[in-house]
Scaffold this motif. Structure first.
Motif: not given
Ligand code: ZN
Ligand code: KIV
Length: 560
Positions: A38-41, A243-247, A279-281
């Motif tokens: 609901l935030r990064d997505g 842990i906060h990864t992007h792809n 995207g995020n993980v």
């Molecule tokens: Zn992010």
């Protein structure tokens, strides 16, 4: 593409961590999960979710078992603010769920963020500022000291505002943005400065979120960065490493997994990897990767089709048919050899249901995700006999002998080739029906008299009708099939013989029937006939007639 990419793109410098320990670790328990759908997505959607979609997403996340949900950037827009207010005022947040919100390190934004959370039982306030050299120089023109000061300022405002709302149980989260591209010593330095202000304890830890805002290197480099951070941050027991990864390089799942091995406590991500750019993980993949290693992920994806449906509704983006664990095609084998192996695996599993899951090509049991085996075996022009045989057996109770499987697969493949389409299970049954079970020119009428003497010699007599004539046929043999073949040869002046015979019982609903398969030699070629009948003897007789009619249709034999 340029001839010398090295002249344009510098390689990422590895982390100097000779005694790294993460490669020997395994993931043996679930991390804390934070959904940022609901935030990064949401912030990355072409059209951000409306309130109805947000509420639906929130409910879905709760159903999936998330206990921490980043719900908004409330100071960014009225919609975001109102959504947080509705969650709180309409009592939509379960007791055991903590909502999280994001803010930049600015006083007006932080004040508004706390206003949005008024009356909330527990909440995480997440503040971030950019720390990486490119952002310091190009975007904000700030020195390292100024970056630290901004982080301290933001966190001291969190402390100050939180004190105004003592009814809420507050947790603070701080992110050095583009941690993956920040000198790791500097990231530690900024977080130490933040820690002095937040003053966390083991009972009330601070969350340091270490984002690979942009994925800039191989996953092992991120794991080194995480291990370095975990080993060098003070008061480790008062810190939750998130842990906060992007792809960006397509490795977000791998980077997350290695980072958990390197000491991460918590994973932030989105369902199906929604989020900025690539995207995020994808939390579903990380969780189900754990599940298929025997680790309870403490998230529930047992109705994966519903999750797909709901996320597609809320994001207006389709889940790719090959998306791990969830795509429409991921439990589907088209290739003949894959189908054969899966079929054998499934029947082995049926025979020994207590064994551990080990089915070729299926890393997870589709049933565990609420999917059926129906879609596992699908047939196109690449498929072999195994899949076709499997579908006829599973869906229609017809267990073809091996040589018939080979023969019938040619019919199915010809159909798939000619039409260039997938051949579904009902289509396969239809083809089977047309090819073997439909009446031809030669018909054997009722009644058929079969008389067997005490030595097993059988006499058969029946009326046989061809396209042009009717015959009263009689034949002898050491069983009804042999007697019938002799009757046919003598009456119709042909020369056919039986090579093999199989039959089995088949129950469809309340009916019990026999399925008979006869392989016949006609001239020097062989072909099958098949029949289904409540009476076994009649099924075998009809199967001989089915083979004869097929031979006539192919022009292998002529009947007057
Ligand atoms: Zn992010
Ligand atoms: O990817 C990122 O860096 C973020 C921050 C706001 C934490 O989403």
């Amino acid at each position: 593409m340029i001839a010398q990419p090295s002249a344009k793109y510098p390689a990422f410098a590895p982390i100097r961590l000779k005694d790294r320990t993460w490669p020997d670790k395994v993931i043996d328990k679930a991390p804390r999960w934070l959904s940022s759908d609901l935030r990064d997505g949401n912030q990355a959607l072409i059209e951000p979710m409306n309130i109805e979609q947000k509420l639906r997403m929130f409910d879905l996340l709760i159903e999936c078992g998330f206990k921490e949900i980043e719900v908004a950037f409330p100071s960014a827009s009225d919609t975001e603010f109102t959504f947080v207010r509705r969650l709180i005022e309409e009592n939509r947040i379960p007791e055991d769920v903590t909502i999280q919100v994001l803010t930049q390190s600015r006083e007006d934004l932080i004040v508004r963020t706390f206003e949005a959370l008024k009356g909330c039982k527990q909440a995480i306030v997440h503040v971030y500022n950019a720390t990486s050299p490119t952002f310091r120089r190009v975007v904000f023109n700030k020195t390292k000291e100024e970056v630290i000061a901004l982080a301290e300022y933001g966190v001291s405002l969190l402390v100050k505002e939180a004190a105004k709302y003592p009814e809420t149980d507050w947790t603070f989260e701080y992110s050095p943005e583009i941690f993956s591209d920040t000198e790791v010593d500097f990231a530690v330095e900024v977080c130490e400065a933040v820690m002095k202000i937040a003053n966390p304890t083991p009972e009330k830890p601070i969350i340091f979120n270490l984002p690979a805002t942009v994925e800039v290197a191989t996953p092992n480099v991120y794991a080194d960065q995480i291990e370095y951070f975990c080993r060098n941050i003070s008061r480790r027991d008062s810190v939750i490493v998130s842990i906060h990864t992007h792809n960006d390089r397509g490795c977000a799942v791998a980077a997350t997994e290695l980072a958990l091995m390197a000491g991460g406590d918590r994973v932030e991500g989105c369902l199906f990897g929604h989020g900025e750019r690539t995207g995020n993980v994808d939390i579903i993949t990380v969780a189900l990767n754990m599940y298929t290693q025997g680790v309870d992920p403490e998230l529930n994806f047992s109705q994966i089709n519903k999750v797909v449906r709901e996320v597609e509704h809320c994001t207006a983006i389709k889940v790719h048919p090959r998306h791990p664990y969830a795509g429409e095609l991921v439990f589907t084998a088209f290739s003949g050899s894959h189908q054969d192996a899966i079929r054998k695996g499934l029947s082995d599993m049926k025979n020994q249901p207590d064994q551990m899951w080990k089915i070729p090509y299926l890393p997870v049991d589709p049933h565990d995700l609420g999917r059926s085996y129906e879609a596992v075996i699908r047939v196109n022009s690449q498929s072999g006999k195994g899949g076709i045989a499997y579908l006829l057996e599973e869906d229609h109770g017809i267990n073809m002998p091996r040589r018939l499987q080979i023969e019938f697969s040619r019919t199915v493949q010809a159909e798939a080739d000619a039409k260039g389409i997938e051949v579904t299970s009902p289509m396969i049954f239809d083809l089977f029906n047309r090819e073997y079970l439909t009446k031809g020119n030669v018909v054997i009428g009722q009644p058929i008299s079969i008389v067997e003497d005490e030595n097993g010699n059988t006499e058969i007599s029946a009326v046989i009708t061809t396209a042009t004539q009717q015959y009263h046929a009689k034949g002898h043999g050491n069983g009804p099939i042999a007697a019938l073949v002799n009757a046919l040869n003598e009456t119709l002046k042909i020369d056919v013989d039986v090579v093999s015979y199989h039959e089995h019982a088949r129950s469809q609903g309340s009916k019990a029937e026999a399925v008979a398969f006869v392989e016949m030699q006609v001239e020097s070629r062989t072909l099958f006939g098949v029949a289904i009948h409540a009476n076994t003897a009649r099924a075998s007789i009809d199967a001989v007639i089915s083979a004869l009619n097929r031979a006539i249709a192919k022009g292998w034999v002529e009947v007057k």
